[in-house]
Scaffold this active site. Sequence first.
Site, PDB file in Angstrom:
ATOM      1  N   ASP A 153       2.528  -3.752   1.141  1.00  0.00           N
ATOM      2  CA  ASP A 153       1.618  -4.563   0.320  1.00  0.00           C
ATOM      3  C   ASP A 153       0.827  -3.670  -0.627  1.00  0.00           C
ATOM      4  OD1 ASP A 153       0.402  -3.466   2.670  1.00  0.00           O
ATOM      5  OD2 ASP A 153      -1.399  -4.640   2.261  1.00  0.00           O
ATOM      6  N   GLU A 154       0.279  -4.293  -1.670  1.00  0.00           N
ATOM      7  CA  GLU A 154      -0.685  -3.640  -2.568  1.00  0.00           C
ATOM      8  C   GLU A 154      -0.269  -2.228  -2.977  1.00  0.00           C
ATOM      9  OE1 GLU A 154      -4.289  -4.131  -0.199  1.00  0.00           O
ATOM     10  OE2 GLU A 154      -4.650  -6.089  -1.110  1.00  0.00           O
ATOM     11  N   VAL A 155       0.932  -2.123  -3.545  1.00  0.00           N
ATOM     12  CA  VAL A 155       1.393  -0.799  -3.995  1.00  0.00           C
ATOM     13  C   VAL A 155       0.811  -0.557  -5.389  1.00  0.00           C
ATOM     14  CG1 VAL A 155       3.373   0.746  -4.230  1.00  0.00           C
ATOM     15  CG2 VAL A 155       3.507  -1.213  -2.686  1.00  0.00           C
TER      16      VAL A 155
END
Length: 483
Positions: A153-155
């Site tokens: 997530d949230e790269v």
Amino acid sequence: MEAEAEAEAGGPRRRLVHLDLKGAPPRASYLLEVLPLLRALGATGLLLEYEDTFPYAGPLEPLRAPHAYSPGEVRAVLSQARAQGLEVVPLVQTFGHMEFVLKHKEFAHLREVKVFPNALNPHREESQALVRAMIDQVMALHEDLEWFHIGCDEVYYLGEGEESKQWLQQQGNTPEKLWLSHVKAVASCVSSSYPAVTPIVWDDMLRGISEETLAGSGVPQLVQPMIWDYAADLDVEDKVHLIEKYRRCGFSKVWFASAFKGATGVNQSLTLIGHHLQNHLQWLRVASSSPADVLEGIALTGWQRYDHFSVLCELLPVAIPSVAVCLQTLKNGGYSAKVKEHVESLLGMSNLEIDNFMSASLGTFPGSKILTLVTQVSFYLKPSVDELLERNRYVTGWFSPYHRKRKIIHPIIMHHFQPDAVSLLTKWNAVVQDLQAAMEQVFPECTVEEWMEENVHPSLQKLQQVVDDLDKAIHAQSQGHFH
């Protein structure tokens, strides 16, 4: 039979409680006490996010925090989980949120953007090897896994590294495809080495990808997405459409992720159960509006930090009543007076507050003393000190910073507030000592220190300073230095 009966209540059949160990990781002895309670409340498994508390070894040893669990402690927790009938799903971040790896000089060269330790450079063979080594070490301590969560997530800043910029200049390449290719590589590595294990990914990076791109990527055949939303007013219709989209792209099953703590404020110290209850009721609505065969389960997340470098949010013992209400709501397909009574009896609490913060009623669950004392500190410490220092006319009028610096004190005025200041300090020192002792039973030393510095010291030190300055001024006066 039990599983079928539970599914009939309308809730997800698999209910994993997420333990976020990247902050305030409870001692193994505390986890052993909590697992039977989670099982009794309706959990069917655990989502274990070890981060830097896993006993990584060999070349990965730098990832191990000083307070990491020993292999023996991990085995003890896992065998207790097995004894309780809780299935375990480990979570290892393999793309974004990799600060715990990429902050170390040994691995800094694998960052996507040189100065940011959050995301891994997906172009390097060495990055793949690092991820594989982490997964292998975690797998080696676990037996009979059915799922393994690879994060993703949230790269943030993906595509902004030098190698990515070059890659993106080629025809048809996009940051989305870059994300998909790395996820595919990690998931393929899991599937080829561990054919019985299905990888799970967080879904935020998938949401905006077109159906055509997703369907053609090969990723839907390899992973199950975990759709996360922690809002009290999450949009049910929007989620139902998202699930339909994922189905059309070829994902066979999806997971949901709700939250029981750690989602309402980065430095939140108390859990507002009502918010989390609403979040779970919304997820039940999503479940009842979706095909029954699409939902694999739900993870109740309990974040302990927003990321590796942020402050602590609510401690696990503080949020036990919240996870209890949320689990029972899922298990019963809703919340009612009957559910509330059952939760109260399991926690040994006389009255559960849902719509405001807990009253100081003590429970009998593991760590309940921490909840009681944290509630006192969170509600009354700062206000009581501010009241004395900022709203007491004797302090503001006759013992200002100017007076304190010069040790000036009016002997009559002193009698008006010195006893108040001293008794307030004595009272809070006693509460804090109790809390410190209760926390030391449950948490490593570094957690106790961090929580105290964030939540107690600012107010307590102000109060201590005033009492010390009073003593100095009185002493100066008795020496005849009365200005």
